[in-house]
Design an enzyme around this catalytic site. Sequence first.
Site, mmCIF file in Angstrom:
data_model
loop_
_atom_site.group_PDB
_atom_site.id
_atom_site.type_symbol
_atom_site.label_atom_id
_atom_site.label_comp_id
_atom_site.label_asym_id
_atom_site.label_seq_id
_atom_site.Cartn_x
_atom_site.Cartn_y
_atom_site.Cartn_z
ATOM 1 N N TRP A 186 0.857 -1.189 0.000
ATOM 2 C CA TRP A 186 0.000 0.000 0.000
ATOM 3 C C TRP A 186 0.891 1.235 0.000
ATOM 4 O O TRP A 186 2.123 1.086 -0.008
ATOM 5 C CB TRP A 186 -0.936 -0.036 1.222
ATOM 6 C CG TRP A 186 -2.238 0.628 0.877
ATOM 7 C CD1 TRP A 186 -2.605 1.911 1.167
ATOM 8 C CD2 TRP A 186 -3.320 0.057 0.146
ATOM 9 N NE1 TRP A 186 -3.850 2.166 0.653
ATOM 10 C CE2 TRP A 186 -4.311 1.054 0.017
ATOM 11 C CE3 TRP A 186 -3.553 -1.194 -0.434
ATOM 12 C CZ2 TRP A 186 -5.513 0.833 -0.654
ATOM 13 C CZ3 TRP A 186 -4.747 -1.412 -1.097
ATOM 14 C CH2 TRP A 186 -5.706 -0.408 -1.205
ATOM 15 N N ASP A 187 0.292 2.424 0.023
ATOM 16 C CA ASP A 187 1.174 3.596 -0.049
ATOM 17 C C ASP A 187 1.813 3.934 1.301
ATOM 18 O O ASP A 187 2.549 4.892 1.419
ATOM 19 C CB ASP A 187 0.479 4.813 -0.700
ATOM 20 C CG ASP A 187 -0.741 5.307 0.049
ATOM 21 O OD1 ASP A 187 -1.085 4.729 1.090
ATOM 22 O OD2 ASP A 187 -1.365 6.282 -0.428
ATOM 23 N N TRP A 188 1.556 3.120 2.317
ATOM 24 C CA TRP A 188 2.256 3.242 3.603
ATOM 25 C C TRP A 188 2.761 1.884 4.091
ATOM 26 O O TRP A 188 3.196 1.766 5.230
ATOM 27 C CB TRP A 188 1.330 3.834 4.679
ATOM 28 C CG TRP A 188 -0.086 3.356 4.519
ATOM 29 C CD1 TRP A 188 -1.108 4.094 3.992
ATOM 30 C CD2 TRP A 188 -0.635 2.054 4.818
ATOM 31 N NE1 TRP A 188 -2.261 3.321 3.943
ATOM 32 C CE2 TRP A 188 -2.002 2.074 4.442
ATOM 33 C CE3 TRP A 188 -0.117 0.882 5.361
ATOM 34 C CZ2 TRP A 188 -2.855 0.978 4.597
ATOM 35 C CZ3 TRP A 188 -0.955 -0.223 5.506
ATOM 36 C CH2 TRP A 188 -2.307 -0.161 5.122
ATOM 37 N N ASN B 287 -13.880 1.452 0.463
ATOM 38 C CA ASN B 287 -13.060 2.650 0.561
ATOM 39 C C ASN B 287 -12.760 3.203 -0.829
ATOM 40 O O ASN B 287 -12.052 2.548 -1.611
ATOM 41 C CB ASN B 287 -11.733 2.333 1.261
ATOM 42 C CG ASN B 287 -10.783 3.522 1.253
ATOM 43 O OD1 ASN B 287 -10.997 4.511 1.941
ATOM 44 N ND2 ASN B 287 -9.726 3.450 0.437
ATOM 45 N N GLU B 288 -13.341 4.324 -1.137
ATOM 46 C CA GLU B 288 -12.993 5.145 -2.302
ATOM 47 C C GLU B 288 -13.354 4.544 -3.651
ATOM 48 O O GLU B 288 -12.898 5.048 -4.676
ATOM 49 C CB GLU B 288 -11.504 5.524 -2.255
ATOM 50 C CG GLU B 288 -11.172 6.374 -1.036
ATOM 51 C CD GLU B 288 -9.750 6.903 -1.005
ATOM 52 O OE1 GLU B 288 -8.894 6.351 -1.702
ATOM 53 O OE2 GLU B 288 -9.508 7.876 -0.263
ATOM 54 N N GLU C 241 -11.308 11.548 5.954
ATOM 55 C CA GLU C 241 -9.878 11.328 5.691
ATOM 56 C C GLU C 241 -9.236 12.635 5.269
ATOM 57 O O GLU C 241 -9.775 13.338 4.410
ATOM 58 C CB GLU C 241 -9.670 10.345 4.535
ATOM 59 C CG GLU C 241 -9.673 8.896 4.894
ATOM 60 C CD GLU C 241 -9.160 8.026 3.738
ATOM 61 O OE1 GLU C 241 -8.345 8.497 2.923
ATOM 62 O OE2 GLU C 241 -9.603 6.869 3.664
HETATM 63 C C1 BMA Z 1 -6.615 7.245 1.276
HETATM 64 C C2 BMA Z 1 -6.815 5.966 1.981
HETATM 65 C C3 BMA Z 1 -5.715 5.039 1.708
HETATM 66 C C4 BMA Z 1 -4.399 5.734 1.565
HETATM 67 C C5 BMA Z 1 -4.451 7.160 2.030
HETATM 68 C C6 BMA Z 1 -3.193 7.913 1.839
HETATM 69 O O1 BMA Z 1 -7.380 7.751 0.392
HETATM 70 O O2 BMA Z 1 -8.078 5.446 1.800
HETATM 71 O O3 BMA Z 1 -5.995 4.309 0.561
HETATM 72 O O4 BMA Z 1 -3.422 5.039 2.182
HETATM 73 O O5 BMA Z 1 -5.443 7.817 1.354
HETATM 74 O O6 BMA Z 1 -2.874 8.057 0.487
#
Ligand code: BMA
Length: 891
Positions: free
Chosen positions: A202-204, A466-467, A564
């Site tokens: 993932w991005d983290w 999610n998204e 978020e």
């Molecule tokens: C979002 C989350 C994750 C992601 C985060 C940071 O939109 O739902 O998918 O890790 O942003 O980019």
Amino acid sequence: MAVRGDLGGLIVSVLLCCCCCCVCQVSSGLSSARSTLLDGKWKLSNSNGSLQLAAAVPGCVHSALQQQGFIQDPYFRFNDLLYRWIALDNWTYTTTFPFARLRKQKVLLVFDGVDTVSSISLNGVVLGTTDNMFRRYDFPVTGLLKDGGNVLNVSFLSPVVYASERRKAHVGAPVPPECPPDVQKGECHVNFIRKEQRSFSWDWGPSFPSMGLFRGVRLVTFDLLHLVHMSCIPLHNASSSTWTVQVELLVEAAQETSVLLTMSLPELQAELSVQSRFLPGRNLQRFALDVGAGAEVRLWWPRDHGERHGYRLAVRGQRDSDLVIKAESKVFFRTVELVQEPLEGSTGLSFYFRINGRPIFLKGSNWIPAHSFQDQVTPAVLKNLLQSAVDANMNVLRVWGGGVYEQELFYSTCDELGIMVWQDMMFACAMYPTDQDFIDTVREEVIQQVRRLKSHPSVVVWSGNNENEAALATDWFHIPASLKPRYLHDYVTLYVDNIRVLVQKEDPSRPFLVSSPTNGAESQREGWVAANPYDPLYGDTHFYSYTDDCWDWTKFPRTRFASEYGFQSWPSFSALQPVSVKEDWNYSGSFSAHRQHHADGNQQMLQQAALHFRLPNSSEPLQTFTDTLYITQVMQAQCVKLQTEFYRRSRSEIIQGKGHTMGALYWQLNDIWQAPSWSSIEFGGKWKMLHYFAQSFFAAVLPVGFEDDDGSFVVVAVSDRHHSLKLQAVVTVYRWSSQDSVCTLRSDWLLVPAGSAVTIFRRPVAALLEGCERCTRRTCLITFHLEGGDKRQEGPSNHHFLDSPKDAEGLQRPNITAEVRQVGQNLTVTLHSAAVAAFVWLDVGSVPGRFDSNGFLLVERNRTLAFSAWRSTSVAELTASIKVTSLRDVY
Ligand code: BMA
């Protein structure tokens, strides 16, 4: 393993089913249903047998390899790349166990968590296959068990290979994305496998596609009845103001059985008796237990809004003179409404949660899996993180859809602590297949998870994904226009026609949202995918901007609900040190680049920081590195503070139709490994500066300062209290160059209504500075707080910088000294500072624990902090470890 050798005596009985806060037990006279744990040491081997080792169950392949010394710490340096082979191989778990046939008629083999694609066989007979990590699997094994030794095999297919094969076999339009971005160094096609989506990177987080039995394995033996599951949800009848508890029993019967069921809530004098008939096989039965109109029901409230009282529910099943069902549970009473209704002054709809009839501002963050390997998320880790959430005044966590439906302890701790849970279904940032077998496994997953979790009062909303609405609406995957209707159709099929319908059938007590972000009712009106799911006039939003100046609040969307938003930072040096070597301690080196999974992330942090702070530039490279870690935390803490304060002060306002903000959940609470991310808590539990800031910016009563368009400095008093407060703002101006204040101003007294944000102080900045011994934006800064009667301070102190600290005139090196003392049981640190100091940061390296405050503005000469240690430590150890840094020290 709990069962070895001679059986009878060693068979572990009881706890046949656990539902949330329930302890359920079934017994049937002499022949009690029994649960025999098969957890413990199993054997593990790879596909060609070249690796053979002992492996713990619950556990996973990676954990076993590490525990047995076959691999190093997977989190060390670049090991995620080095150990890619593990998830490309196939692995088999084997155990042997004794069994002796009693009179029991039926035996079930139950797997509480299989990750993910496996074939299971017992004594050479294939029992079945698994393809979904989020389901419990059970198999009837009555005739297959042998007296004496039994061999149980679980053969796992590589999840990476499986996903790619599913992708190849897929006919019809592609299901994007194919692969994660290169910077994530992950595996492809994770959307084709019902597995923790972030496990392919993932991005983290790293790519560690785990495999294994990550929850327990047990045999359930019974003659008559087995209570597979029990849950209870309280339903409130608004017109009669009475409660009914819906009790649900899922019972497996070995033979047709008539039972007199009695359900009671002794404390509320509520009881229901019914004659019930269970047919052979699975029986789902629901009962309505009415609570009398006269009963005084104590409610479950989120943290800071009231108490949390739970009532004991007893369920008994009598067959002639035998007690055949005996189960206990806790029932918590609360209502939850998601209010989406017209708002005066806006063309949109409101979006807020009403708990027990009261509008509640949701304050918190987003939860991600606490480890790449679920078996390593210990109760201590979980509890520490949840305690840290409430210690930072959070009342909500969103269990984000790229992880897992969390373990029982997560939800029961949230129930206890008063943390509301926004529960996503596990789908994130992708399109998903809608082939029948995929839909079928998802349906079973959703039914099981909703049944498992619905008794928890902490869960206040279900959300489908999610998204994915946003991904479709704003075309993340460049879907040709001609194919768009097809993708919309598939989206509706999965999340609406299947998941939504199932969730609402299983749980009528909570709202369901199809996605996050979403426009909610407006998305539904537009066919479930709104033209702009980020519309601030509706629903919730996710908002990230790394290039805008985060000190400019006009850049933030005045949303109804911010679910978020966030900024990255690096963890502390003490987190990185154990997984790196000296050559890695360089911000522009290959290790730093490797751990950063968000494109340009390291650069973005510095660019954002450089807008207001001088970047570290020591002649000593290690110092520059650690100072840079510090400055990224300063930037992140300040950015998220300003954004959150904007949302909190927008709760009572509608401006150009926008506002009435009722939620702020930043991205993200916790970390999965030692790397830069949006988290406020590092892997290992240490609080970043942001988490200390959250303690203040989520306080129940908070003064928020900002500069308005007309050039005024404004203080807004924000209150989440249930009663009104009479408050006064006290505004004190300091020069950077002196610890003595320049001037103090007091606002008029103001009645701040319950649950509101109102302007309490407003003064043109120019006039304010002129009146304070001709301060300038660069020479002075403003501190402020709220006071009630008797000059009692309400809420934390706050401050406002009139210009970027990098341009502050008069800021001196504070030469802060720290003295550690033992005061009774507690350790304190007293700071002495020679000058005003900003972002004062106390770091005790790897000593686990936290300060009562950190990262603060120090205008006083002395300040004493308390340190809560999470293991025993001493004055000597803390003194040796403590390091104090402030803004002026890094340049
Ligand atoms: C979002 C989350 C994750 C992601 C985060 C940071 O939109 O739902 O998918 O890790 O942003 O980019």
